[in-house]
Design a protein around this motif. Structure first.
Motif, PDB file in Angstrom:
ATOM      1  N   GLY A 155     -12.372   1.237  -2.458  1.00 43.56           N
ATOM      2  CA  GLY A 155     -11.369   1.541  -3.466  1.00 43.56           C
ATOM      3  C   GLY A 155     -11.793   2.660  -4.392  1.00 43.56           C
ATOM      4  O   GLY A 155     -12.928   3.156  -4.337  1.00 43.56           O
ATOM      5  N   GLU A 190      -9.800  -2.565  -1.873  1.00 48.21           N
ATOM      6  CA  GLU A 190      -9.724  -2.995  -0.483  1.00 48.21           C
ATOM      7  C   GLU A 190     -10.743  -4.114  -0.292  1.00 48.21           C
ATOM      8  O   GLU A 190     -11.945  -3.899  -0.444  1.00 48.21           O
ATOM      9  CB  GLU A 190      -9.992  -1.822   0.467  1.00 48.21           C
ATOM     10  CG  GLU A 190      -9.010  -0.671   0.250  1.00 48.21           C
ATOM     11  CD  GLU A 190      -9.020   0.370   1.348  1.00 48.21           C
ATOM     12  OE1 GLU A 190      -9.708   0.155   2.368  1.00 48.21           O
ATOM     13  OE2 GLU A 190      -8.326   1.394   1.193  1.00 48.21           O
ATOM     14  N   LYS A 204      -5.204  -5.011   0.394  1.00 43.48           N
ATOM     15  CA  LYS A 204      -5.262  -3.753  -0.349  1.00 43.48           C
ATOM     16  C   LYS A 204      -4.237  -3.807  -1.473  1.00 43.48           C
ATOM     17  O   LYS A 204      -3.052  -4.027  -1.223  1.00 43.48           O
ATOM     18  CB  LYS A 204      -4.969  -2.565   0.562  1.00 43.48           C
ATOM     19  CG  LYS A 204      -5.941  -2.434   1.732  1.00 43.48           C
ATOM     20  CD  LYS A 204      -5.647  -1.171   2.526  1.00 43.48           C
ATOM     21  CE  LYS A 204      -6.582  -1.036   3.712  1.00 43.48           C
ATOM     22  NZ  LYS A 204      -6.363   0.230   4.457  1.00 43.48           N
ATOM     23  N   THR A 221      -7.428   1.409  -6.891  1.00 48.18           N
ATOM     24  CA  THR A 221      -7.132   0.787  -5.602  1.00 48.18           C
ATOM     25  C   THR A 221      -8.284  -0.141  -5.245  1.00 48.18           C
ATOM     26  O   THR A 221      -9.436   0.103  -5.619  1.00 48.18           O
ATOM     27  CB  THR A 221      -6.961   1.830  -4.486  1.00 48.18           C
ATOM     28  OG1 THR A 221      -8.174   2.589  -4.367  1.00 48.18           O
ATOM     29  CG2 THR A 221      -5.811   2.757  -4.787  1.00 48.18           C
ATOM     30  N   THR A 275      -0.486   0.490   5.193  1.00 50.62           N
ATOM     31  CA  THR A 275      -0.737   0.713   3.768  1.00 50.62           C
ATOM     32  C   THR A 275      -0.095   2.010   3.311  1.00 50.62           C
ATOM     33  O   THR A 275       0.566   2.070   2.264  1.00 50.62           O
ATOM     34  CB  THR A 275      -2.245   0.750   3.487  1.00 50.62           C
ATOM     35  OG1 THR A 275      -2.841  -0.483   3.889  1.00 50.62           O
ATOM     36  CG2 THR A 275      -2.514   0.981   2.003  1.00 50.62           C
TER      37      THR A 275
END
Length: 393
Positions: free
Chosen positions: A250, A352, A380, A350, A45
């Motif tokens: 996130g 996840e 992700k 973000t 990532t």
């Protein structure tokens, strides 16, 4: 007062400055650290975010840093971890903020939770390079706590803190809440000491800190890449992995073009404004008390919750001077500022997700979608909202 680096005026775009040169830097990702796994979801990532940085700067992405392959070439380095010595930075060709995305500290302990708290007394055991002035500078903006390196100091710290409720004992290197436990009495501390190697404690230290309940963790940070300087405040979310454990899920960030002062000027709700002010104090103290400190990526976790007496508390938990979980959103925000120069505020997130059939919204940028041998399938991705938004919306 400004810091030596992050609140300095933006410099010319590194891509534009070097456009006329045949020796344009190559962006490389440095997968480092004792537990680094190049094929793991975390490192892959981060490598994907490094590639996005290369696109932002209009530079070639060279993949993982290879000392032999990249020897003699100008590099823009994205270290996977904070560089813990000035020599390590020099060996990578890092001589200024224009050469990397991350952080450099003069001693390894400066990259850990240890610097958040002072020693139990002047002259208590501490590693070489310890700054007592730093602990005093940040005391007003962190939760009550101590960093200790000896059993007797751990007992002193626990006795003081237990007078006001439970104590959170933290591994200085723990990530995402790992390596932590709550102790409610001295017997619990003694049990922990019985299982702890005194030499390991002297070498690595441990943090004891007031425990809070009903906690919300806020993130305050700043990033610089090329001519872009942006600051942000936001919240973190938790999710459950395939084993049913709560893990980082996130971050949602309100990102402002400019320094921390620009962030303070957008009319933040009180809890967010408090978090920004606390992070700024912590940030400035690092630059002042630890000569050689550099950071073009800084993220500070701030815990806000209730103590044992039901009083609301807010304090910086730790710092991250390296590419991290929120960096996908940070870089996506910089891309938005580049694509739409009139924008001054964006919201980027973000995500996840630990699901076998994880849905990804249209327009999202996926940084990882695969099966990790340790955690199973995880996706992700990053989203950026089209409309400007503030942290109190």
């Amino acid at each position: 007062m400004t810091t030596a680096l992050l609140t300095a005026a933006p410099t010319p775009d590194i891509g534009a400055v070097l456009a006329a040169s045949a020796l344009r830097p190559t962006v490389v990702f440095g997968c480092s650290g004792p537990d680094a796994q190049p094929d793991g979801h975390d490192q892959r990532t981060k490598a994907s975010v490094a590639r996005s940085l290369a696109d932002l700067l209009e530079l070639e992405f060279g993949g993982l840093h290879d000392p032999a392959e990249h020897a003699g070439r100008p590099l823009y380095v994205v270290p996977g971890q904070t560089l813990t010595s000035l020599q390590a930075a020099r060996e990578l060709g890092i001589e200024s903020p224009d050469h990397f995305f991350g952080g450099v500290v003069p001693h390894p302990f400066v990259a850990t939770k240890l610097i958040t708290h002072p020693l139990v007394r002047p002259g208590a055991q501490a590693p070489r390079g310890w700054s007592a002035a730093y602990g005093e500078a940040v005391r007003p903006v962190v939760l009550p706590g101590y960093s200790v390196f000896a059993p007797e100091d751990a007992r002193t710290a626990a006795e003081r803190l237990l007078e006001h409720g439970g104590v959170r004992l933290k591994n200085p290197d723990g990530v995402g809440g790992l390596g932590q436990q709550v102790i409610e009495d001295m017997a619990s501390l003694e049990a922990w000491l019985d299982e702890t190697d005194p030499q390991a404690l002297r070498t690595h230290g441990v943090v004891l800190e007031r425990n809070l309940s009903q906690v919300e963790t806020l993130s305050v940070g700043q990033v610089r890449a090329g001519r872009w300087l942006a600051s942000y405040v936001g919240t973190q979310s938790l999710t459950r992995n395939h084993r049913g454990h709560e893990v980082y899920g996130g971050s949602t960030l309100t990102v402002v073009l400019g320094d921390f002062e620009a962030l303070q000027q957008i009319g933040l709700a009180a809890p967010f404004a408090t978090a920004v002010e606390q992070a700024l104090t912590y940030h400035r103290a690092a630059a002042r008390c630890y000569p050689g400190w550099l950071a073009t990526r800084a993220n500070y976790d701030i815990a806000q919750g209730l103590d044992a007496q039901g009083q609301w508390q807010s304090g910086v938990l730790e710092q991250s001077w390296r590419i991290g979980g929120a960096s996908g959103a940070e870089v996506a925000a910089l891309h938005a500022f580049k694509a739409q120069p009139w924008r001054r505020v964006v919201r980027a997130s973000t995500h996840e997700v630990y699901e076998e059939d994880a849905p990804v919204p249209p327009g999202a940028q996926v940084h990882y979608d695969g099966v990790d041998c340790h955690v199973g399938r995880v996706v992700k991705y990053v989203t950026v909202e089209e409309n400007e938004a503030h942290a109190d919306d």
